[in-house]
Motif scaffolding. Structure first.
Motif, PDB file in Angstrom:
ATOM      1  N   ARG A   1     -13.816 -12.004 -12.470  1.00 46.56           N
ATOM      2  CA  ARG A   1     -13.601 -11.191 -11.229  1.00 46.56           C
ATOM      3  C   ARG A   1     -15.177 -10.418 -10.687  1.00 46.56           C
ATOM      4  N   ILE A   2     -15.036 -10.395  -9.288  1.00 48.58           N
ATOM      5  CA  ILE A   2     -16.261  -9.407  -8.671  1.00 48.58           C
ATOM      6  C   ILE A   2     -16.015  -8.413  -8.658  1.00 48.58           C
ATOM      7  N   LEU A   3     -14.769  -8.024  -8.416  1.00 51.35           N
ATOM      8  CA  LEU A   3     -14.223  -6.424  -8.103  1.00 51.35           C
ATOM      9  C   LEU A   3     -13.230  -6.211  -8.914  1.00 51.35           C
ATOM     10  N   VAL A   4     -13.162  -4.886  -9.508  1.00 53.27           N
ATOM     11  CA  VAL A   4     -11.997  -4.367 -10.331  1.00 53.27           C
ATOM     12  C   VAL A   4     -10.995  -3.749  -9.284  1.00 53.27           C
ATOM     13  N   PHE A   5      -9.840  -4.169  -9.589  1.00 52.68           N
ATOM     14  CA  PHE A   5      -8.675  -3.643  -8.539  1.00 52.68           C
ATOM     15  C   PHE A   5      -8.422  -2.344  -8.919  1.00 52.68           C
ATOM     16  N   SER A   6      -8.132  -1.531  -7.737  1.00 51.34           N
ATOM     17  CA  SER A   6      -7.661   0.108  -7.930  1.00 51.34           C
ATOM     18  C   SER A   6      -6.503   0.186  -7.203  1.00 51.34           C
ATOM     19  N   GLU A   7      -5.390   0.471  -7.571  1.00 51.42           N
ATOM     20  CA  GLU A   7      -4.031   0.996  -6.680  1.00 51.42           C
ATOM     21  C   GLU A   7      -4.461   1.853  -5.652  1.00 51.42           C
ATOM     22  N   ASP A   8      -5.269   2.802  -6.093  1.00 48.41           N
ATOM     23  CA  ASP A   8      -5.811   3.817  -4.968  1.00 48.41           C
ATOM     24  C   ASP A   8      -6.555   3.110  -3.833  1.00 48.41           C
ATOM     25  N   LEU A   9      -7.359   2.150  -4.322  1.00 44.12           N
ATOM     26  CA  LEU A   9      -7.922   1.461  -3.162  1.00 44.12           C
ATOM     27  C   LEU A   9      -6.954   0.770  -2.454  1.00 44.12           C
ATOM     28  N   PHE A  10      -5.803   0.122  -3.076  1.00 42.45           N
ATOM     29  CA  PHE A  10      -5.159  -0.573  -2.096  1.00 42.45           C
ATOM     30  C   PHE A  10      -4.250   0.221  -1.236  1.00 42.45           C
ATOM     31  N   PHE A  11      -3.611   1.549  -1.761  1.00 38.45           N
ATOM     32  CA  PHE A  11      -2.746   2.349  -1.053  1.00 38.45           C
ATOM     33  C   PHE A  11      -3.486   3.248  -0.028  1.00 38.45           C
ATOM     34  N   ILE A  12      -4.721   3.486  -0.277  1.00 41.83           N
ATOM     35  CA  ILE A  12      -5.387   4.402   0.686  1.00 41.83           C
ATOM     36  C   ILE A  12      -6.123   3.859   1.803  1.00 41.83           C
ATOM     37  N   TYR A  13      -6.794   2.324   1.425  1.00 39.13           N
ATOM     38  CA  TYR A  13      -7.642   1.967   2.418  1.00 39.13           C
ATOM     39  C   TYR A  13      -6.903   0.719   2.899  1.00 39.13           C
ATOM     40  N   LEU A  14      -6.254  -0.170   2.141  1.00 39.60           N
ATOM     41  CA  LEU A  14      -5.980  -1.505   2.484  1.00 39.60           C
ATOM     42  C   LEU A  14      -4.510  -1.621   3.136  1.00 39.60           C
ATOM     43  N   LEU A  15      -3.721  -0.756   2.487  1.00 36.14           N
ATOM     44  CA  LEU A  15      -2.154  -1.060   3.028  1.00 36.14           C
ATOM     45  C   LEU A  15      -1.781  -0.251   4.471  1.00 36.14           C
ATOM     46  N   PRO A  16      -2.533   1.140   4.645  1.00 40.23           N
ATOM     47  CA  PRO A  16      -2.359   1.581   5.960  1.00 40.23           C
ATOM     48  C   PRO A  16      -2.541   0.629   7.218  1.00 40.23           C
ATOM     49  N   PRO A  17      -3.729  -0.095   7.214  1.00 38.31           N
ATOM     50  CA  PRO A  17      -3.818  -0.824   8.431  1.00 38.31           C
ATOM     51  C   PRO A  17      -2.730  -1.979   8.680  1.00 38.31           C
ATOM     52  N   ILE A  18      -2.307  -2.629   7.325  1.00 38.53           N
ATOM     53  CA  ILE A  18      -1.451  -3.638   7.354  1.00 38.53           C
ATOM     54  C   ILE A  18       0.021  -3.304   8.077  1.00 38.53           C
ATOM     55  N   ILE A  19       0.447  -2.025   7.327  1.00 36.57           N
ATOM     56  CA  ILE A  19       1.597  -1.693   7.805  1.00 36.57           C
ATOM     57  C   ILE A  19       1.917  -1.116   9.243  1.00 36.57           C
ATOM     58  N   PHE A  20       0.690  -0.234   9.649  1.00 36.12           N
ATOM     59  CA  PHE A  20       0.428   0.193  10.889  1.00 36.12           C
ATOM     60  C   PHE A  20       0.586  -0.862  12.164  1.00 36.12           C
ATOM     61  N   ASN A  21      -0.200  -1.823  11.907  1.00 38.63           N
ATOM     62  CA  ASN A  21      -0.277  -2.932  12.735  1.00 38.63           C
ATOM     63  C   ASN A  21       0.988  -3.694  12.815  1.00 38.63           C
ATOM     64  N   ALA A  22       1.728  -3.717  11.758  1.00 41.68           N
ATOM     65  CA  ALA A  22       3.182  -4.319  11.697  1.00 41.68           C
ATOM     66  C   ALA A  22       4.020  -3.415  13.028  1.00 41.68           C
ATOM     67  N   GLY A  23       4.105  -2.219  12.632  1.00 40.40           N
ATOM     68  CA  GLY A  23       4.859  -1.422  13.653  1.00 40.40           C
ATOM     69  C   GLY A  23       4.272  -1.258  14.869  1.00 40.40           C
ATOM     70  N   PHE A  24       3.029  -1.535  15.190  1.00 41.85           N
ATOM     71  CA  PHE A  24       2.292  -1.618  16.315  1.00 41.85           C
ATOM     72  C   PHE A  24       2.583  -2.692  17.177  1.00 41.85           C
ATOM     73  N   GLN A  25       2.666  -3.897  16.762  1.00 38.37           N
ATOM     74  CA  GLN A  25       2.790  -5.277  17.317  1.00 38.37           C
ATOM     75  C   GLN A  25       4.249  -5.445  17.237  1.00 38.37           C
ATOM     76  N   VAL A  26       5.229  -4.844  16.781  1.00 37.44           N
ATOM     77  CA  VAL A  26       6.628  -5.216  16.682  1.00 37.44           C
ATOM     78  C   VAL A  26       7.124  -5.487  18.147  1.00 37.44           C
ATOM     79  N   LYS A  27       8.024  -6.237  18.555  1.00 42.28           N
ATOM     80  CA  LYS A  27       8.570  -6.390  19.921  1.00 42.28           C
ATOM     81  C   LYS A  27       9.786  -5.547  19.445  1.00 42.28           C
ATOM     82  N   LYS A  28       9.687  -3.976  20.079  1.00 45.96           N
ATOM     83  CA  LYS A  28      10.694  -3.138  19.643  1.00 45.96           C
ATOM     84  C   LYS A  28      12.038  -3.466  20.213  1.00 45.96           C
ATOM     85  N   LYS A  29      12.278  -4.193  21.587  1.00 43.91           N
ATOM     86  CA  LYS A  29      13.606  -4.741  21.798  1.00 43.91           C
ATOM     87  C   LYS A  29      14.328  -5.335  20.809  1.00 43.91           C
TER      88      LYS A  29
END
Length: 545
Positions: A75-103
């Motif tokens: 590996r090049i980087l050591v995985f950190s669940e804090d890195l995932f939950f704090i920095y990587l997951l928020p933009p993924i989930i927010f964009n899912a809600g932001f782009q959803v066709k609400k109707k």
């Protein structure tokens, strides 16, 4: 050569060699660029997406590093669940809600909740009970009841990205909205379950503890949703009242991004579900806040959120590919790879059984509750929904690391077995199931061709062209002059549906206060005025459908 990315975010903590840290980051960024380029070149056939490309690139890179370090690291980087939950997951989930066709999302809301919440609970129970009965036969190691419950929550989290990239939301809007909506609600439910299990008193488990667990789950689910809605409404109110466009469009873009991230972090601070919070914050922002900003800010926010989400997803799958060859965990797990592979096969079997146990029965119940005018879920569509939920991805990896490692490392044999098994499940489900998704969907739902294709689509796709041709989508459907098939749909649709009641409430109370399409503040001299004098009346966009 491994680098703890979480550590270098702290000033003055580059470790022994700043040069090694910079080299590792440069290599990883170059790999991210390579994944995007290769994924783009392979996009035409729609067999291989960026997720599979990143996994393969990670495997290749991990193999090269393993050879270069004489089998000591991959590996090049050591995985950190804090890195995932704090920095990587928020933009993924927010964009899912932001782009959803609400109707489409809210029109099928009850079915989505059935699949995403009730279905996840059914899958959780089956996987947990199956693991308790089968893991002991493999002599995995000492696992407590809390570990089995956590395993059930970890492998109940789906990743339907491969299926969504193949499905066409215009040709199959019902199927697309169900797969997409269920995927997001499923991830949120799995994380809420996992958090509730972590706080559960396993040593004194009885009926009272079970009721407390159910109450905790419902509390997390609803309070997280309310917090996300409140954060979205607050951002809309601030931008509408203060009119940031009078000074700088950069400020309104900044307040949208920061308010979205603040909602997630506040939810984490209150021990709620950040996934649910930021998802509903994205929905509310796209419905109100997004229409209160200038035209240039709309374009900027839409593409910024999508880009951050895209990079975060590629980052995660690239790391999973490299981590699959982590020699330290494989040596600690077993002298032979047979045990982790056998454990992974059992988990995949339980996932398939747990998925089938709720998709087909709940689809039957959903069809019973629908009137003849509303499209029902056919058996072929049920098979695709079942297939879409078999893949496991970033959420499962993050939860497994959170449960069975400490800062990406473990010295316990049973924990190493669980981590390696989780990585195998993610690899096999994403690559094998992902590659077979295209031919399966083509076989079950052949592409429609011909001039009359639109008349065969569901009610939602029939209404979409009408909605996009109007200045706004909030109008009385009885006033539309449309072809015969649209008229038939209008006549058979319920006259006082929940959607129409909400629309009237929204127009009368919500939009005058929080803005939105048709209530955008008109700012003299702003980019909105210069680009289109009538743009303050609002337009229908992809985010609003």
């Amino acid at each position: 050569m491994g680098l703890d990315l979480g550590a270098i975010l702290k000033p003055g903590s580059f470790g022994v060699s700043d040069h090694d840290a910079i080299v590792s980051i440069n290599i990883f960024i170059a790999l991210l660029c390579s994944c995007i380029v290769i994924g783009h070149l392979l996009e035409g056939n729609r067999w291989v997406n960026e997720s599979i490309t990143a996994l393969v690139m990670g495997l290749i890179t991990g193999g090269v590093i393993l050879l270069a370090t004489n089998g000591t690291n991959s590996r090049i980087l050591v995985f950190s669940e804090d890195l995932f939950f704090i920095y990587l997951l928020p933009p993924i989930i927010f964009n899912a809600g932001f782009q959803v066709k609400k109707k489409q999302f809210f029109r099928n809301f009850m079915t989505i909740i059935l699949f995403g919440a009730v279905g996840t609970l059914i899958s959780f129970v089956i996987i947990t009970l199956g693991a308790m009965g089968l893991f002991k036969k493999l002599d995995v190691g000492p696992l407590e009841l809390g570990d089995y419950l956590a395993i059930g929550a970890i492998f109940s989290a789906t990743d339907s990205v491969c299926t969504l990239q193949v499905l066409n939301q215009d040709e199959t809007p019902l199927l697309y909205s169900l797969v997409f909506g269920e995927g997001v609600v499923n991830d949120a439910t799995s994380v809420v379950l996992f958090n509730a299990i972590e706080n559960l008193d396993i040593g004194h488990f009885d009926a009272l503890v079970l009721l407390n667990f159910i109450g905790k789950f419902l509390y997390l689910f609803f309070t997280s949703t309310i917090l996300g809605v409140a954060a979205g409404l607050l951002s809309a109110y601030i931008i509408k009242k203060l009119c940031f466009a009078r000074h700088s469009t950069d400020r309104e873009v900044s307040i949208m991004m920061l308010m979205a991230y603040l909602s997630y972090m506040l939810s984490m601070l209150l021990d709620l579900s950040g996934i649910l919070t930021v998802f509903f914050c994205g929905i509310v922002m796209s419905h109100y806040t997004w229409h209160n900003v200038t035209e240039s800010s709309r374009v900027t926010t839409k593409h910024t959120f999508a880009t951050l989400s895209f990079i975060a997803e590629i980052f995660l799958f690239l790391y999973v590919g490299m981590d699959a060859l982590d020699i330290e965990k494989w040596k600690l797990a077993s002298s032979s790879p047979k045990k982790p592979i056998a454990l992974s096969a059992i988990i995949l079997g339980l996932v398939m059984v747990g998925r089938a146990a709720f998709v087909f029965p709940l689809s039957f119940l959903s069809n019973l509750s629908k009137k003849e005018a509303r499209p029902k879920i056919s058996f072929k569509q049920q098979v695709i929904i079942w297939w879409a939920g078999l893949m496991r991805g970033a959420v499962s990896i993050a939860l497994a690391y959170n449960k069975f490692t400490a800062s990406g490392h473990t010295e316990v044999r049973v924990n190493a077995i669980m981590i390696t098994s989780t990585v195998i499940v993610v690899l096999v489900s994403t690559m094998v199931f992902g590659l077979l998704t295209k031919p399966l969907i083509t076989l079950l739902i052949p592409p429609r061709t011909g001039p009359n294709t639109s008349s065969l689509l569901s009610s939602q796709s029939i209404l979409d062209p009408l909605l996009t041709s109007m200045m706004g989508s909030d109008f009385d459907v009885g006033q539309i002059s449309s072809p015969q098939y649209n008229l038939q749909f209008i006549l058979t649709a319920p006259t006082r549906s929940v959607h129409r009641l909400w629309r009237k409430f929204d127009d009368r109370f919500m939009r005058p206060m929080f803005g939105g399409r048709g209530f955008v503040p008109f700012v003299p001299g702003s980019p909105v005025e210069r680009s289109d004098p009538d743009s303050h009346l609002g337009t229908v966009t992809e985010a609003e459908r």
